[in-house]
Design an enzyme around this catalytic site. Structure first.
Site, PDB file in Angstrom:
ATOM      1  CG  ASP A  45      -2.114  -0.935   1.039  1.00 58.50           C
ATOM      2  OD1 ASP A  45      -2.329  -1.426  -0.087  1.00 58.50           O
ATOM      3  OD2 ASP A  45      -2.833  -1.172   2.031  1.00 58.50           O
ATOM      4  N   GLY A  46       2.008   1.207   0.666  1.00 52.44           N
ATOM      5  CA  GLY A  46       2.893   2.359   0.674  1.00 52.44           C
ATOM      6  C   GLY A  46       3.405   2.699  -0.716  1.00 52.44           C
ATOM      7  CG  ASN A 122      -4.037   5.764   3.438  1.00 55.83           C
ATOM      8  OD1 ASN A 122      -4.947   5.337   2.724  1.00 55.83           O
ATOM      9  ND2 ASN A 122      -3.078   4.985   3.901  1.00 55.83           N
ATOM     10  CG  ASP A 151       0.170  13.476  22.276  1.00 49.52           C
ATOM     11  OD1 ASP A 151       0.364  14.370  23.127  1.00 49.52           O
ATOM     12  OD2 ASP A 151       0.505  12.287  22.455  1.00 49.52           O
ATOM     13  CB  ALA A 186      -2.808  11.467  23.154  1.00 50.23           C
TER      14      ALA A 186
END
Length: 264
Positions: A45-46, A122, A151, A186
């Site tokens: 996929d990359g 993505n 974060d 986060a």
């Protein structure tokens, strides 16, 4: 049929790329890296993400297909021993083109009138450059929604919802739905600071805009691409007008991909 092949770069993928290229040229298909009708990624996929960003200026013309030389992917679904069947199908135009929605990110700067635009297959992520708490005012449809502290933020497409978004606890969204998903990384939630705490799914006609509160330098990712931006005034996320086109040669339903990747 004009084609181009993008390889992951390892020995196995390069050998398969050379084999496919020679076979396709022997079948009188034209190798063209400038304006191919179809781009084949060989790797995972990359690799297909890399191919997408190399040819995103040709989205209305070029279709993508992936051959995986490692683990089964969401975009790369052909096996090495199936490539002859794939090439014959390409030569005979035995495929349909399906379209998936993309994420548009527009970064506007303090310098008046300057902006940068990106497309993601993505997701995009946003953090501070030095790792300190990200503080952003989040506007939805030009109305203030919340002040986010945490974060970072992940904004994903439906097809990208199975990637980083899933790891963050986001929902899996079928790619037939034109939407984007905003998922917290986060977040800080206590008696003083509050966020919604849940992923948000926005339809195509809704826009999310985030405005800096406490930092001047931001680290962003657009799929696999790492970026640093300074002097940011605002960042806008929405469903892009463009779509990515995939060449589909056989049924492989999205939920079967989910099942095969995460359950079976």
């Amino acid at each position: 049929m004009k084609f181009f092949i993008v390889s992951k770069g390892d020995t196995k993928s390069n050998a398969l790329k050379d084999k496919m290229m020679n076979y396709m040229i022997d079948m009188n298909m034209e190798l063209d890296d400038k304006k191919p009708d179809i781009v084949i990624s060989v790797g995972g996929d990359g690799t297909l993400l890399q191919a997408f960003h190399s040819y995103q200026h040709l989205l209305d013309h070029t279709a993508f297909v992936g051959v995986h030389t490692g683990h089964l992917g969401f975009y790369a679904d052909w096996l090495p021993h199936e490539v002859e069947r794939l090439i014959i199908a390409i030569q005979n135009d035995e495929f349909q083109v399906i379209e998936y929605p993309l994420l548009e990110t527009i970064i506007r700067y303090e310098s008046e009138g300057t902006e940068t635009r990106y497309l993601a297959l993505n997701e995009a992520t946003l953090r501070t450059d030095d790792g300190t708490t990200l503080v952003m005012d989040v506007d939805l449809r030009n109305q203030h929604f919340e002040r986010f502290r945490g974060d970072g933020l992940c904004i994903s497409t439906p097809s990208g919802s199975t990637a980083y978004n899933k790891a963050l606890g986001g929902a899996l969204i079928h790619p037939s739905l034109e939407a984007i998903q905003i998922t917290e990384i986060a977040s800080i939630n206590n008696r003083v600071f509050r966020t919604v705490g849940s992923p948000l799914v926005l339809p195509k006609h809704h826009t999310c805009q985030v405005l800096p509160v406490n930092s001047e330098v931001y680290k962003m990712t657009i799929d696999h691409i790492n970026l640093v931006h300074k002097g940011v005034k605002s960042i806008q996320f929405r469903v892009a007008d463009e779509k990515v086109r995939f060449a589909r040669f056989r049924p492989f339903p999205f939920w079967k991909r989910v099942h095969d990747s995460f359950i079976s």
